[in-house]
Design an enzyme around this catalytic site. Structure first.
Site, PDB file in Angstrom:
ATOM      1  NE  ARG A 287      -9.086 -10.771  -1.384  1.00  0.00           N
ATOM      2  CZ  ARG A 287      -8.907 -10.423  -2.638  1.00  0.00           C
ATOM      3  NH1 ARG A 287      -9.239 -11.262  -3.587  1.00  0.00           N
ATOM      4  NH2 ARG A 287      -8.397  -9.270  -2.957  1.00  0.00           N
TER       5      ARG A 287
ATOM      6  N   GLY B  92     -25.275  -0.150  26.253  1.00  0.00           N
ATOM      7  CA  GLY B  92     -25.812   1.179  26.528  1.00  0.00           C
ATOM      8  C   GLY B  92     -24.713   2.118  26.989  1.00  0.00           C
TER       9      GLY B  92
ATOM     10  CD  GLU C  13      -4.409 -10.106   3.773  1.00  0.00           C
ATOM     11  OE1 GLU C  13      -4.829 -11.075   3.128  1.00  0.00           O
ATOM     12  OE2 GLU C  13      -3.634 -10.191   4.730  1.00  0.00           O
TER      13      GLU C  13
ATOM     14  N   GLY D 269      -4.201   1.993  -2.759  1.00  0.00           N
ATOM     15  CA  GLY D 269      -4.673   1.030  -1.764  1.00  0.00           C
ATOM     16  C   GLY D 269      -5.409  -0.088  -2.475  1.00  0.00           C
TER      17      GLY D 269
ATOM     18  CD  GLN E 234     -17.070  -0.136  -0.413  1.00  0.00           C
ATOM     19  OE1 GLN E 234     -16.130  -0.525   0.272  1.00  0.00           O
ATOM     20  NE2 GLN E 234     -17.687   0.995  -0.181  1.00  0.00           N
TER      21      GLN E 234
ATOM     22  CB  THR F 230      -0.925  -0.024   1.232  1.00  0.00           C
ATOM     23  OG1 THR F 230      -1.697  -1.222   1.174  1.00  0.00           O
ATOM     24  CG2 THR F 230      -1.861   1.164   1.260  1.00  0.00           C
TER      25      THR F 230
HETATM   26  C1  LIG Z   1      -5.034  -1.796  10.132  1.00  0.00           C
HETATM   27  C2  LIG Z   1      -4.486  -1.816   8.730  1.00  0.00           C
HETATM   28  C3  LIG Z   1      -3.380  -2.618   8.430  1.00  0.00           C
HETATM   29  C4  LIG Z   1      -2.839  -2.659   7.122  1.00  0.00           C
HETATM   30  N1  LIG Z   1      -1.715  -3.422   6.874  1.00  0.00           N
HETATM   31  C5  LIG Z   1      -1.158  -3.396   5.618  1.00  0.00           C
HETATM   32  C6  LIG Z   1       0.073  -4.111   5.344  1.00  0.00           C
HETATM   33  O1  LIG Z   1       0.660  -4.773   6.228  1.00  0.00           O
HETATM   34  N2  LIG Z   1       0.605  -4.060   4.088  1.00  0.00           N
HETATM   35  C7  LIG Z   1      -0.009  -3.342   3.088  1.00  0.00           C
HETATM   36  O2  LIG Z   1       0.530  -3.312   1.979  1.00  0.00           O
HETATM   37  N3  LIG Z   1      -1.160  -2.621   3.329  1.00  0.00           N
HETATM   38  C8  LIG Z   1      -1.743  -2.636   4.565  1.00  0.00           C
HETATM   39  N4  LIG Z   1      -2.892  -1.909   4.832  1.00  0.00           N
HETATM   40  C9  LIG Z   1      -3.497  -1.114   3.781  1.00  0.00           C
HETATM   41  C10 LIG Z   1      -4.781  -1.702   3.210  1.00  0.00           C
HETATM   42  O3  LIG Z   1      -4.475  -2.812   2.389  1.00  0.00           O
HETATM   43  C11 LIG Z   1      -5.515  -0.579   2.442  1.00  0.00           C
HETATM   44  O4  LIG Z   1      -5.983   0.336   3.414  1.00  0.00           O
HETATM   45  C12 LIG Z   1      -6.659  -1.112   1.625  1.00  0.00           C
HETATM   46  O5  LIG Z   1      -6.178  -1.802   0.496  1.00  0.00           O
HETATM   47  C13 LIG Z   1      -7.604   0.006   1.160  1.00  0.00           C
HETATM   48  O6  LIG Z   1      -6.880   1.009   0.513  1.00  0.00           O
HETATM   49  P1  LIG Z   1      -7.109   2.562   0.880  1.00  0.00           P
HETATM   50  O7  LIG Z   1      -7.093   2.662   2.356  1.00  0.00           O
HETATM   51  O8  LIG Z   1      -6.139   3.357   0.092  1.00  0.00           O
HETATM   52  O9  LIG Z   1      -8.581   2.878   0.404  1.00  0.00           O
HETATM   53  P2  LIG Z   1      -9.069   3.236  -1.066  1.00  0.00           P
HETATM   54  O10 LIG Z   1      -8.568   2.243  -2.049  1.00  0.00           O
HETATM   55  O11 LIG Z   1      -8.785   4.671  -1.334  1.00  0.00           O
HETATM   56  O12 LIG Z   1     -10.629   3.040  -0.919  1.00  0.00           O
HETATM   57  C14 LIG Z   1     -11.461   3.988  -0.234  1.00  0.00           C
HETATM   58  C15 LIG Z   1     -12.895   3.499  -0.335  1.00  0.00           C
HETATM   59  O13 LIG Z   1     -13.287   3.407  -1.728  1.00  0.00           O
HETATM   60  C16 LIG Z   1     -13.727   2.083  -2.045  1.00  0.00           C
HETATM   61  N5  LIG Z   1     -13.284   1.735  -3.391  1.00  0.00           N
HETATM   62  C17 LIG Z   1     -12.018   1.836  -3.892  1.00  0.00           C
HETATM   63  N6  LIG Z   1     -12.001   1.400  -5.178  1.00  0.00           N
HETATM   64  C18 LIG Z   1     -13.272   1.014  -5.475  1.00  0.00           C
HETATM   65  C19 LIG Z   1     -13.888   0.484  -6.633  1.00  0.00           C
HETATM   66  N7  LIG Z   1     -13.191   0.261  -7.751  1.00  0.00           N
HETATM   67  N8  LIG Z   1     -15.208   0.211  -6.575  1.00  0.00           N
HETATM   68  C20 LIG Z   1     -15.931   0.419  -5.449  1.00  0.00           C
HETATM   69  N9  LIG Z   1     -15.409   0.942  -4.314  1.00  0.00           N
HETATM   70  C21 LIG Z   1     -14.106   1.229  -4.332  1.00  0.00           C
HETATM   71  C22 LIG Z   1     -13.074   1.182  -1.000  1.00  0.00           C
HETATM   72  O14 LIG Z   1     -13.830   0.015  -0.798  1.00  0.00           O
HETATM   73  C23 LIG Z   1     -13.074   2.079   0.235  1.00  0.00           C
HETATM   74  O15 LIG Z   1     -14.308   2.006   0.878  1.00  0.00           O
HETATM   75  C24 LIG Z   1      -3.443  -1.877   6.115  1.00  0.00           C
HETATM   76  C25 LIG Z   1      -4.585  -1.075   6.406  1.00  0.00           C
HETATM   77  C26 LIG Z   1      -5.093  -1.046   7.691  1.00  0.00           C
HETATM   78  C27 LIG Z   1      -6.316  -0.187   7.990  1.00  0.00           C
END
Ligand SMILES: Cc1cc2nc3c(=O)[nH]c(=O)nc-3n(C[C@H](O)[C@H](O)[C@H](O)COP(=O)(O)OP(=O)(O)OC[C@H]3O[C@@H](n4cnc5c(N)ncnc54)[C@H](O)[C@@H]3O)c2cc1C
Length: 393
Positions: A256, A347, A371, A139, A375, A134
């Protein structure tokens, strides 16, 4: 599907239950209270090593890997659920080669397994490794990463930034996903081992998180980081068209149902706490309270069955893409519902912020994000149902 849990797995689950109660949950509560990850020198990590944990599955040079046992995936899922019941954050904080181990086992060269997994054979101290995909601008759309890798003689230079990477600052090495050309999409992606202390790696910034406080989620830069040729996972020869991206996705596919099992475990902990709370406070005569408890139990059981079905198919080498994504989409949602229903039942006590259900309510949210978000899972399932390829290409 056979619903009988083999006696050997039942024994292992009983052991995890004891360990969870005695060590895992207290460590998780401690981190949550402190609002900070367990420090590297926390006694919990030493006790993990004493229990024989924190090691690699790789058998070592010249040794044959133990053949995988029948039902190994279902067993893993049952254990993942039980461990998360006690504290999912602590489980991720626990030492070991973690998320990238599968990639190194399946794609790595013999030299890479020896160099990077060797220290995890009989670890002399708690050791970690991590996987960094990421980025601030990539993401869900992992194909959009901008960390670039360019060749420089017999070396590679990596430049970019990663965020929210589990255990990054304490990892011996980070498997960094980078691209040879951001315009070329998935086919140009490669994974590189970057060892801790390599010039240009850092600074590490531990992010603030709403839950799962026991492990660090860390952002860091890669400023012209130089790694030798031998640090390209699998070596150049292994990379056919789009293999780079597929490597990363292989990690995610395997993960997953495990995340789904984690969500069920967290939800089950909320259910048990809710029942205990209702009993302690003489609420069990109230049909509204019983209704909430019934909803939690029914939905959790459903999510658990879909999750185990995904594992059961994997154990038979049968395609499970729909079930794997469905289980994660469903279980993360059900886990959130269960903890929310538990909060309703508490509550005002829930609003105080010092009840275990309130912690579980914060912890479970990440199961819907990591992971592949809910969505994204639903998109994968929907594309499969109408016969479109899994990814957008
Ligand atoms: C606690 C935690 C631990 C993590 N650990 C790791 C790790 O060890 N290594 C690593 O590489 N990453 C890690 N991550 C990152 C994680 O994989 C990303 O946060 C995740 O892939 C979502 O990416 P984003 O946060 O950039 O959200 P975005 O991709 O910006 O998405 C934002 C929103 O838009 C929605 N969305 C995005 N694209 C679409 C689409 N095409 N259609 C419909 N809806 C969509 C998403 O569902 C989400 O609700 C971690 C995240 C968290 C919160």
């Amino acid at each position: 599907m056979d619903f009988e849990v083999p006696s050997e797995v039942r024994e292992r689950l009983a052991d995890v239950r004891e360990w969870g109660k005695a060590a895992v949950r207290p460590a998780g509560l401690e981190a949550d209270r402190n609002g900070a990850p367990l420090p590297v020198d926390h006694p919990y990590f030493v006790s993990c090593l004493e229990r024989g944990e924190g090691c690699t599955r790789w058998p070592g040079i010249g040794r044959k890997a133990r053949p995988s046992q029948p039902g190994a995936t279902v067993r893993t899922l049952l254990l993942a659920e039980e461990l998360a019941y006690w504290d999912r954050g602590v489980i991720i904080a626990s030492p070991g080669p973690g998320l990238p181990e599968g990639n190194v086992l399946s794609m790595g060269t013999d030299e890479q397994r020896e160099r990077f997994l060797g220290p995890f054979l009989e670890p002399d101290r708690p050791r970690w490794a991590c996987f960094a995909m990421t980025e601030p601008g990539a993401g869900s759309d992992a194909a959009a990463i901008r960390t670039v890798a360019r060749r420089d003689g017999s070396h590679w230079i990596l430049h970019g930034a990663k965020c929210f990477i589990g255990n990054a600052s304490r990892a011996d090495w980070i498997l960094v996903q980078a691209t040879l050309d951001p315009e070329k999409g998935r086919s140009a992606q490669r994974a590189f081992f970057v060892e801790n202390g390599t010039p240009g790696l850092g600074p590490f910034k531990i992010e603030k998180k709403m839950g799962l406080k026991a492990y660090e989620s860390t952002s860091f830069g890669l400023e012209e980081v130089r790694v030798p040729d031998s640090h390209l996972l699998g070596g150049e020869a292994r990379y056919e068209r789009s293999a780079g991206f597929k490597t990363a996705m292989a990690t995610f596919n395997a993960g997953r149902p495990v995340i789904a099992a984690n969500a069920v475990g967290i939800g089950r902990a909320a259910l048990d706490e809710a029942v205990a709370f209702a009993r302690e406070h003489d609420r069990v005569e109230d049909p509204r309270v019983r209704d909430r408890i019934e909803t939690m139990a029914r939905r959790l059981k459903l999510a658990r069955l879909v999750c185990l079905r995904a594992g059961w198919l994997a154990d038979r080498q049968r395609a499970n893409i729909v079930e794997a994504s469905m289980s994660k989409a469903l279980a993360a949602q059900v886990g959130q519902e269960a903890t929310a229903l538990g909060m309703e039942l508490l509550g005002l006590v829930g609003g105080r912020g010092d009840h275990l259900i309130e912690k579980l309510y914060r912890d479970v949210k990440a199961m819907d994000i990591v992971e592949g978000t809910g969505q994204i899972q639903r998109m994968i399932v929907a594309r499969q149902l109408v016969g479109l390829p899994r990814d957008r290409g």
